[in-house]
Scaffold this motif. Structure first.
Motif: not given
Lengths: 72, 398
Positions: B82-86, B105-112
């Motif tokens: 809910g907080l982190l964005q690419p 890990k999922f978010l890092s694949q989205q650019g975090v």
């Protein structure tokens, strides 16, 4: 003579029950009811008090930091 | 059985929890927030009271900012996704559970961009090291309050202070501490706190929550009906409704509320004192057994009620099996959904045996667990099998 009521409507269900607790704590008779359709198309809840308790109820809620969306 | 798996789920629960769930399931399990009949209103009241009880236990000024979730994992997912964005930068540690590791890990694949702060061999995190990793893109620091593998308590007060000096919010994963270690949300100025309901808070499984401070604005991650502003095709902008789509777990939240009330009446300090007492007894006893290696700090003040150990030359799974089969002692073995923590302490990939006592664990339970471990360790050295009396079955047969 039929008793007259006032309906207090709140933004959220949480605030509705917070208001109920504040009013009951101050011994003001109240009832959680379904919001009348002519007030809102929302399927939420509201607080009903006797019309004669409207001002007292408003003050108690104000003192407890509870803001209503309006009174009908 | 002797239940030493409270880090996974607490057992037993206070009597009041069983009774509250039973009562609510029988009498107040209509759909909260939808209908207006008396049972639905009573269900609403159950949810309201549950939120208030949790707020009182954690000193939360805004109970409406407690978002009910089905477990700590769901709460952590809401906080992180809910907080982190690419393009954002996030800091975490290598002591985290997969409930933090995997969403990140999922978010890092989205650019975090995710930075992992290194813990010491004892699982300690250095607030200065975390602070020095902050960049101008850092949007969040996500750390566990206590390791679910070795119990090491993270100095969250210092980390929050250092982070706030650089205007970065902190997410605390309190899976191993909620209800067992004092947490004052207002005094600590906690930004987000994720808690399971079914561990130290004594609720049933399927409960948990995320506290979100007024300074934090999350995007919803689940969308649907809330019973409020039903005329809109988007989520309401007010809490808790914004993040609570779908029917809530009314009986579960009733039990969670009863658990929070039980802890409040006992005092978190009393829970902590009891757990430190039995933890000390357990670590002391295990450490004296030849061939047993206990991981983590010996400083009880810096440790939650989680003890990991291995016996030289033995597979942790075999130890767990014997503890259960021959002694009626329930533990958890393996890597406990925290592979990186095991790499830090040097027990990867086989993992450890984890004993996690709770508020209802007695000194006699601990002595029995130490004795059983001693028998298993001696058996390993002598290469012989020592039969012991049969344990009571966990569930009465017949």
């Amino acid at each position: 003579m039929e008793e007259q009521y006032k309906i207090f409507v709140f933004k959220s269900t949480y605030l509705t029950f917070k208001a109920e607790r504040a009013l009951k704590g101050a011994r003001v008779a109240c009832k959680v009811v379904t919001k009348p359709r002519d007030i809102s198309s929302d399927c939420g809840l509201a607080i009903r008090v006797s019309a004669s308790d409207e001002q007292a109820a408003s003050k108690i809620m104000g003192d407890s930091g509870i803001t209503s969306l309006g009174v009908w | 059985m002797i239940y030493l798996d409270n880090a996974a789920t607490s057992h037993p629960k206070p009597e009041s929890v069983y009774k509250r769930i039973d009562f609510v399931l029988r009498n107040a399990s209509a759909n909260p927030g939808r209908s207006g009949h008396r049972m639905a209103i009573e269900a609403n009241r159950v949810i309201f009271e549950g939120r208030e009880s949790i707020a009182r236990l954690f000193n939360i000024r805004h109970p409406e900012r407690i978002i009910f979730a089905c477990n700590a994992t769901a709460a952590l997912n809401l906080a992180l996704k809910g907080l982190l964005q690419p393009g954002d930068h996030a800091i975490t540690s290598d002591m985290e559970h997969n409930s933090v590791v995997r969403p990140l890990k999922f978010l890092s694949q989205q650019g975090v961009n995710v930075h992992r702060a290194q813990a010491s061999r004892e699982g300690s995190l250095d607030p200065d090291e975390i602070s020095s990793a902050i960049t101008c893109e850092t949007r969040l620091i996500a750390v566990t309050h206590a390791s679910n593998v070795i119990g090491t308590i993270t100095p969250i007060a210092e980390i929050i202070k250092a982070a706030h000096n650089k205007e970065v919010p902190v997410l605390i994963d309190a899976a191993q501490t909620a209800g067992a270690v004092p947490i004052d949300v207002e005094a600590l100025d906690v930004d987000m706190l994720a808690c399971p309901g079914h561990k130290g808070l004594f609720g049933p499984q399927g409960t948990g929550f995320l506290y979100v401070s007024p300074k934090i604005n999350l995007n919803p991650t689940v969308f649907g009906g809330t019973g409020s502003r039903s005329d809109l095709d988007r989520m309401p902008d007010f809490l808790p409704d914004r993040y609570e789509a779908g029917t809530l777990n009314t009986p579960g939240i009733a039990g969670l509320g009863a658990g929070a009330e039980f802890i409040f009446s006992e005092g978190v300090g009393a829970v902590r004192m009891h757990e430190k007492h039995i933890l000390s007894r357990l670590i002391d006893g295990l450490t004296r057994i030849p061939g047993v290696r206990v991981y983590g700090t010996g400083d009880i003040e810096r440790r939650a009620a989680v003890v990991s150990f291995t016996i030289e030359g033995m597979d942790p799974a075999a130890i767990g099996d014997r503890l259960d089969t021959d002694f009626g002692i329930g533990v958890r073995v393996g890597i406990h959904c925290a592979p990186d923590a095991h790499k830090v302490i040097g027990s990867y990939p086989k993992g450890t045996v984890r004993m996690s006592p709770g508020y209802f664990t007695t000194p006699e339970d601990i002595d029995r667990a130490i004795e059983a471990t001693g028998v298993i360790a001696a058996d390993r050295e002598n290469h012989r099998y020592i039969p012991v009396s049969s344990p009571q079955p966990a569930i009465p047969r017949g």
